[in-house]
Write an enzyme that holds these catalytic residues in place. Structure first.
Site, PDB file in Angstrom:
ATOM      1  N   GLY A 139       0.923  -1.185  -0.021  1.00 21.64           N
ATOM      2  CA  GLY A 139       0.077  -0.147   0.076  1.00 21.64           C
ATOM      3  C   GLY A 139       0.726   1.245  -0.058  1.00 21.64           C
ATOM      4  CB  CYS A 199     -14.425   3.665 -30.499  1.00 24.12           C
ATOM      5  SG  CYS A 199     -13.642   3.214 -31.977  1.00 24.12           S
ATOM      6  NE  ARG A 243      -2.321   3.238 -11.558  1.00 21.01           N
ATOM      7  CZ  ARG A 243      -2.079   4.379 -11.196  1.00 21.01           C
ATOM      8  NH1 ARG A 243      -1.387   5.110 -12.116  1.00 21.01           N
ATOM      9  NH2 ARG A 243      -2.377   4.854 -10.012  1.00 21.01           N
ATOM     10  CD  GLU A 300       0.670  -9.408   1.603  1.00 12.60           C
ATOM     11  OE1 GLU A 300      -0.490  -8.443   1.282  1.00 12.60           O
ATOM     12  OE2 GLU A 300       0.108 -10.564   2.005  1.00 12.60           O
ATOM     13  N   PRO A 301       4.739  -5.367  -0.604  1.00 10.50           N
ATOM     14  CG  PRO A 301       6.922  -4.753  -0.867  1.00 10.50           C
ATOM     15  CD  PRO A 301       6.002  -5.716  -0.169  1.00 10.50           C
ATOM     16  CE1 TYR A 342      -1.927  -3.307  -8.516  1.00 13.42           C
ATOM     17  CE2 TYR A 342      -0.605  -1.482  -7.848  1.00 13.42           C
ATOM     18  CZ  TYR A 342      -1.001  -2.698  -7.602  1.00 13.42           C
ATOM     19  OH  TYR A 342      -0.771  -3.319  -6.352  1.00 13.42           O
ATOM     20  NE  ARG A 361      -0.027   2.035  -5.891  1.00 14.58           N
ATOM     21  CZ  ARG A 361      -1.169   2.283  -6.976  1.00 14.58           C
ATOM     22  NH1 ARG A 361      -0.682   2.701  -8.071  1.00 14.58           N
ATOM     23  NH2 ARG A 361      -2.093   1.601  -6.518  1.00 14.58           N
TER      24      ARG A 361
END
Ligand SMILES: Cc1ncc(COP(=O)(O)O)c(C=O)c1O
Length: 425
Positions: A247, A350, A320, A281-282, A379, A284
């Site tokens: 997180g 489109c 994202r 649990e890293p 991500y 990002r």
């Protein structure tokens, strides 16, 4: 270890945007566009920084594969000693294929199927984080059928708001995640796990959300977890591990590397002398700023009141901005001229929501010019799709001066080959 430039992506003396000194223009010329480019040196360095910020505590690091699951990235981190946090049978297969030792694999997620639980037990993974009584029962039955003990931690919901985007907040009771620690729900379930002949209780887990820039929500969540874990221990229940999830947020504006020191100090302070082993649990924070999505301009279109820069990457490559209104800096890969005004950088799909950046000050641009969508290492490629039958971008990683192809761009032929047409004759 030599310290890298503060950002893995920087301009050389001639103004060319580079990855650890290698011009992105050269990489684009050799490998095409659109293309994800990762700095292996940067990922490795950030992983080491994370691990050393937590050296003072008794903990193990499991890289969250959901943020970037390229086999080459996982294998490099496994080589550094990282384990894997997985959320599906597919990620289990990736972790194993990349050489992560099964005991260093943690299986998170609210909806593990019987097949996925079976595969995890067969592989002998280190920890399954259960999220409901129903899941605990399922794991117990599947373990009983195999005659094995399942190492199960309980993911708890500590009802802490992480102060991040709504779609990546997981810590409140209103979300689908974890079992609430209030009203004895989680305590009762943990007691049941302890009494279950097929389960070996591994501890507790928490993960309150992603892209969290303020340490305060972590402190509140970790304190609640510690308090709860301690109360279970006082009852005589074994609680070997407290898994603190991931997180930690990153700087999407400037792309500078995350300083993990303050986070490490917070963890050390909260858990000092607690006697719990810790898990991390890293995702990002290890990869986001160590990747870019390279793209090139197809057309410049002057709308009524704005300029549209239409590029060959789209929301199917990087979701994202569309999904979270996320901001990614966008730079020219050649030395850019002076900005001439704002532009929307959009893909060919489109959908009006198909944009990579809106109202960005950009220089004069023309067809063929290369752009880098910055901070796209997390991500990004993992969320790619083939919407509009667009083959998702390939991925390369620059490590120790060598550019390695991690994944070729898929082809239209390979997409069509996955399908079959009924015989209508
Ligand atoms: C259980 C769990 N652990 C770890 C992570 C990784 O989070 P981050 O990439 O923000 O570090 C996530 C992401 O959503 C998660 O759900």
């Amino acid at each position: 270890m030599t310290e890298l430039h503060p950002s893995a992506f920087y301009r050389d003396a001639s103004g060319q945007l580079t990855v650890s000194g290698m011009p992105l223009a050269e990489i684009a010329a050799a490998h095409g566009s659109p293309l994800y480019v990762y700095s292996g040196d940067g990922i490795r360095q950030d992983y080491r920084r994370f691990a050393s910020a937590l050296e003072a505590v008794d903990g193990t690091v499991h890289f969250a594969l959901k943020s970037n699951s390229a086999l080459g990235v996982i294998a490099m981190l496994a080589n550094e000693g990282a384990g894997a946090d997985i959320v599906s049978g597919g990620e289990l297969a990736r972790a194993l294929a990349a050489g992560v030792p099964p005991k260093k694999i943690v299986f998170s997620g609210v909806g593990k199927s019987a097949d996925e639980i079976g595969a995890a037990l067969d592989a002998g993974i280190g920890q399954i984080n259960a999220e409901s009584p129903q899941e605990v029962d399922a794991i117990s039955q599947i373990a009983a059928a195999r005659g094995v003990m399942a190492p199960v931690a309980l993911r708890v919901n500590v009802d802490v708001a992480p102060e991040t985007h709504e779609k990546i907040s997981t810590g409140q009771r209103s979300t689908k995640f974890g079992v609430s620690i209030s009203q004895n729900e989680a305590a009762d379930l943990y007691r049941r796990m302890h009494a279950d002949a097929n389960i070996s209780p591994a501890g507790l887990a928490v993960h309150i959300g992603s892209q969290i820039l303020d340490l305060d929500p972590f402190e509140r969540a970790y304190s609640a977890l510690l308090h709860f874990g301690t109360s279970l221990r006082e009852e005589g229940l074994p609680v070997p591990i407290l898994d603190l999830g991931g997180g930690i947020g990153v700087d999407y504006e400037n792309g500078t590397g995350t300083d993990f020191t303050a986070y490490g100090q917070l963890v050390a302070r909260v858990f000092a002398n607690s006697g719990f082993r810790l898990g991390f649990e890293p995702g990002r924070s290890i990869v986001a700023n160590n990747g870019v999505l390279l793209t090139k301009v197809i057309y410049i279109k002057d709308g009524d009141n704005k300029r549209f820069v239409i590029v060959d990457a789209a929301m199917n490559d990087l979701l994202r901005p569309t999904l979270y209104e996320a901001h990614h800096a966008i730079q020219t890969i050649a030395p850019g001229g002076a900005d001439i005004g704002p532009a929307d950088i959009v893909g060919p799909i489109c959908e009006t929501g198909d944009y990579l950046g809106r109202d960005r000050m950009m220089p004069e641009l023309g067809a063929g010019d290369g752009l880098a969508v910055m901070s796209a290492g997390a991500y990004g490629a993992v969320m790619a799709s083939s919407y509009n039958t667009r083959p998702p971008a390939g991925e390369v990683m620059v490590l120790d001066g060598v550019c390695h192809v991690l994944r070729q761009q898929r082809t239209v032929e390979s997409l069509l080959a996955e399908e079959s047409v009924p015989d209508f004759s």
